[in-house]
Motif scaffolding. Sequence first.
Motif, PDB file in Angstrom:
ATOM      1  N   ASP A 306       0.830  -1.212   0.000  1.00 25.04           N
ATOM      2  CA  ASP A 306       0.000   0.000   0.000  1.00 25.04           C
ATOM      3  C   ASP A 306       0.860   1.256   0.000  1.00 25.04           C
ATOM      4  OD1 ASP A 306      -2.234  -1.590   0.037  1.00 25.04           O
ATOM      5  OD2 ASP A 306      -2.545  -1.449   2.208  1.00 25.04           O
ATOM      6  N   THR A 307       1.951   1.247   0.740  1.00 23.82           N
ATOM      7  CA  THR A 307       2.814   2.430   0.814  1.00 23.82           C
ATOM      8  C   THR A 307       3.481   2.717  -0.522  1.00 23.82           C
ATOM      9  OG1 THR A 307       3.220   2.001   3.163  1.00 23.82           O
ATOM     10  CG2 THR A 307       4.736   3.490   2.038  1.00 23.82           C
ATOM     11  N   ILE A 308       3.988   1.680  -1.165  1.00 22.16           N
ATOM     12  CA  ILE A 308       4.622   1.887  -2.467  1.00 22.16           C
ATOM     13  C   ILE A 308       3.599   2.371  -3.492  1.00 22.16           C
ATOM     14  CG2 ILE A 308       5.821   0.745  -4.383  1.00 22.16           C
ATOM     15  CD1 ILE A 308       7.144  -1.090  -2.330  1.00 22.16           C
ATOM     16  N   LYS A 309       2.399   1.772  -3.467  1.00 21.66           N
ATOM     17  CA  LYS A 309       1.344   2.240  -4.382  1.00 21.66           C
ATOM     18  C   LYS A 309       0.991   3.698  -4.101  1.00 21.66           C
ATOM     19  CE  LYS A 309      -1.628  -1.111  -3.664  1.00 21.66           C
ATOM     20  NZ  LYS A 309      -2.860  -1.921  -3.764  1.00 21.66           N
ATOM     21  N   GLY A 310       0.935   4.056  -2.804  1.00 23.31           N
ATOM     22  CA  GLY A 310       0.604   5.426  -2.446  1.00 23.31           C
ATOM     23  C   GLY A 310       1.631   6.422  -2.924  1.00 23.31           C
ATOM     24  N   MET A 369      -9.370  22.867  -4.005  1.00 23.67           N
ATOM     25  CA  MET A 369      -8.757  21.687  -4.617  1.00 23.67           C
ATOM     26  C   MET A 369      -7.250  21.865  -4.717  1.00 23.67           C
ATOM     27  SD  MET A 369     -11.097  19.450  -5.218  1.00 23.67           S
ATOM     28  CE  MET A 369     -10.176  18.342  -6.290  1.00 23.67           C
ATOM     29  N   ARG A 370      -6.527  20.855  -4.285  1.00 23.66           N
ATOM     30  CA  ARG A 370      -5.077  20.848  -4.426  1.00 23.66           C
ATOM     31  C   ARG A 370      -4.644  19.983  -5.604  1.00 23.66           C
ATOM     32  NH1 ARG A 370      -6.059  24.709  -2.568  1.00 23.66           N
ATOM     33  NH2 ARG A 370      -5.368  25.636  -0.605  1.00 23.66           N
ATOM     34  N   GLN A 371      -5.596  19.268  -6.204  1.00 22.35           N
ATOM     35  CA  GLN A 371      -5.355  18.553  -7.458  1.00 22.35           C
ATOM     36  C   GLN A 371      -5.782  19.467  -8.594  1.00 22.35           C
ATOM     37  OE1 GLN A 371      -4.113  15.148  -8.471  1.00 22.35           O
ATOM     38  NE2 GLN A 371      -4.008  16.642 -10.125  1.00 22.35           N
ATOM     39  N   ALA A 380      -2.097  12.241  -2.839  1.00 26.04           N
ATOM     40  CA  ALA A 380      -1.942  13.113  -1.681  1.00 26.04           C
ATOM     41  C   ALA A 380      -2.722  14.410  -1.874  1.00 26.04           C
ATOM     42  CB  ALA A 380      -0.459  13.415  -1.438  1.00 26.04           C
ATOM     43  N   ALA A 381      -2.678  14.954  -3.095  1.00 25.59           N
ATOM     44  CA  ALA A 381      -3.424  16.181  -3.374  1.00 25.59           C
ATOM     45  C   ALA A 381      -4.928  15.923  -3.322  1.00 25.59           C
ATOM     46  CB  ALA A 381      -3.025  16.729  -4.743  1.00 25.59           C
TER      47      ALA A 381
END
Length: 799
Positions: A306-310, A369-371, A380-381
């Motif tokens: 999950d971390t690598i995908k994130g 919106m940050r995206q 993350a955005a």
Amino acid sequence: MKRIAALLLLASLSANALAGFEPFVVSDIRIDGLNRISAGTVYNYLPVNKGDHLTDDEAARAIRALYDTKFFSDVELAREGNILVIKVVERPSIAKLTLRGNKDIKEEDLRKGLKEIGLSEGETFDRLALDRVQQELIRQYYNRGKYNVSVDPHVTRLDRNRVAIDVEIREGKAAKIKQINIVGNTAFTDKQIRDDFESGTTNWMSWYSKNDQYSREKLSGDLEKLQSYYMDRGYADFGVDSTQVTIAPDKRTMYIAASIKEGEIYTVSDVHLLGELILSEDLLRKLVFVKKGDTFNRKAVEATSDTIKGVLANIGYAYAKVTPIPKLDKEKRTVDMTFYIEPGQRVYVRRVVFQGNTRTEDDVLRREMRQLEGSFYSQAAIDRSKIRLQRLGYFKKVDIDKQRVPGTQDQVDVTVKVEEQSAGSLMFGVGYSQYSGIILNASVSQNNFLGTGDSFSVGAEHSSYYSRVTASYYNPYLTDNGIGIGYNASYSKTDYGNTDFANYENSTKSFSSYLGIPISETDGLRVGLGLSSNKINTFPGITPQVLVDYQNAIGNKTIHTWTATLGWNHDTRNGYWAPTRGGLLSASTEIALPGSTVQYWKFMGEANHYWPVGGGFVLYLDGQVGYGDSYGSQTYSRSFGDYKAGQPYDFPFWENFYSGGVRDVRGFQDNTLGPKVCIGANGASSVPNANGTCSNGYYQYAQPIGGAFKVLGTAQVFIPLPFLKDINTARVSAFVDVGNAFRNYQSFNASDLRASAGIALQWQAPIGPLIINFATPIRSKPEDRHYEERIQFTFGSQF
């Protein structure tokens, strides 16, 4: 059998429809018998066109095609010259669908499932579909352990070829689990491996948890937890060999048995990263929670994936896959772990679309919106954008989804779906609090004025001891980079003789303006200027002499003050009214500038945080401190009471901090903790007795005068309750409060802190916010017994 009968009927009808039919070239097509269905719809499904040579086989195929549409209960082909005549009898349409008796399954969920198989209002009625619905509903209730369920559909013919369907459901009672037997566990006890199970036998909490009600979904989840329990502790080859569920003849009692194979504990022999890494292997290795020599842990394996995908999703690889591949060596009892990385195509956001904001302008959402459109996709955005939208307070629910743009591999559209809630009110009402008594109020407030995101309020309020008129306005986006501007104006008149404060009157007029300046995603500054005019009336012999002396010393009944404020906050909360994680750090200073009647400063700081601790419980810790003092060279010109000539002014008493009350140290009356004085028969002030009473005074009990220093701490646990599904509407909590007010910082003594514990309800009621506290002081002194208050409540509009 029903399907075979239907096929035989279709063959019979087809044969009848084709009887005596001779091949011919179709010059035209006419359809008879249509009422609700258009001829164009029939032509779309009909495999025969003008000019076709129609044979028996082609005619039979046409009949089958029209039957397959499920629009018709009868289809017949005839010939008038070279014209093909299609005679149809339409199936009835569903005019009304009623569901009765369903409690365990929500009606909207049932209707959604029925619609998927074509059974909904406005659709064509198909008796076979109704039979399938009956069996599906029974299956769903069986999965919930309700084996006595009955589903009886009733069809009523209506005029104009319509039907009304009434589905009557008798759910019955769920079967109770009598016994759960796990066979094969030797490394752990039954209690250890079943500690997190949702399924269980009846106990004293079953009325709340429903753990003794059988459900196939719950059992599957429990078996998954069982597997996780073992695999998180090194048992990499653990398995559930068999599961058996037995129901008693009365269909009210269930017996569950599961046979497991524990296997052996495995150690990680090596960890590999394969595939298209994108990032450097050294960086990715820092994201791996599985190390060589560790005991195998599936939770750590999943966290690594999950971390690598994130991380990849944050740089545009929105559909990255990370597949863990364990290779077991059963002889050495080791696991060779490989994480195979498939980042996929890096994607851009083509468009951000907003749905559900019927009142709020798109720009209000877009600026949060940050995206950004045209940039790489960033999870993350997206996550930060969701939190910012939730914290606006305009929306009950915020969901953000992504969809690939058709025909592309490197573009996605982001859809922001919001469910708006009321962000304003027009209120004329009555409130009540034990402190203020009856509160009459009239207000107009809007936190999302005309959908612009601006907020304003105008209100008037009157209670037993004060009258107040307020007006405020705030524009959070004066500039595009998020600098906001606000204005506040108010007038109030207060008679503290009707409260637990010291006895004096205060009339205040004030105006202020401030700027809100963002300095990061979570940090902001607030800078403001204001002016106020306070007219204070004290009453010798009634007002505590220490306050009378102070007013005489400054020589003014009207106090003019110019103030400058500077505040900072660090806000990581994930919600507006009912956060469940994150916290708030804030610090603010207010300074009465030179030229004011009295020069002083006040500091207020707060730190709080929310932690989800599992099972819907949320831990909340909060700490507050307030401190004030005078400054500058202003001194008394002559002596008054405790105040000596040439001595700097003390902190002004009308700015003092108070402690105790429904929003402070609960269990004590509002503002009754901290320094107190008595009014003697000669008008002099005196210290109250140890029991809090005054001797030879006009008042039996001492009057609180507040202090220049205050501390407050709260520990609170929000409790999930089954009948309170929406925490944005109501919350219940257990709490412990600690705090007090002191004359100044030098007077602080931890032994003087008071504490209470209890239960609180916070409800966003239609009449306004409602707070009810059931509190018991757990640390107090004899003089507090007159001010203890077990039940506290307040409701109505608050400004």
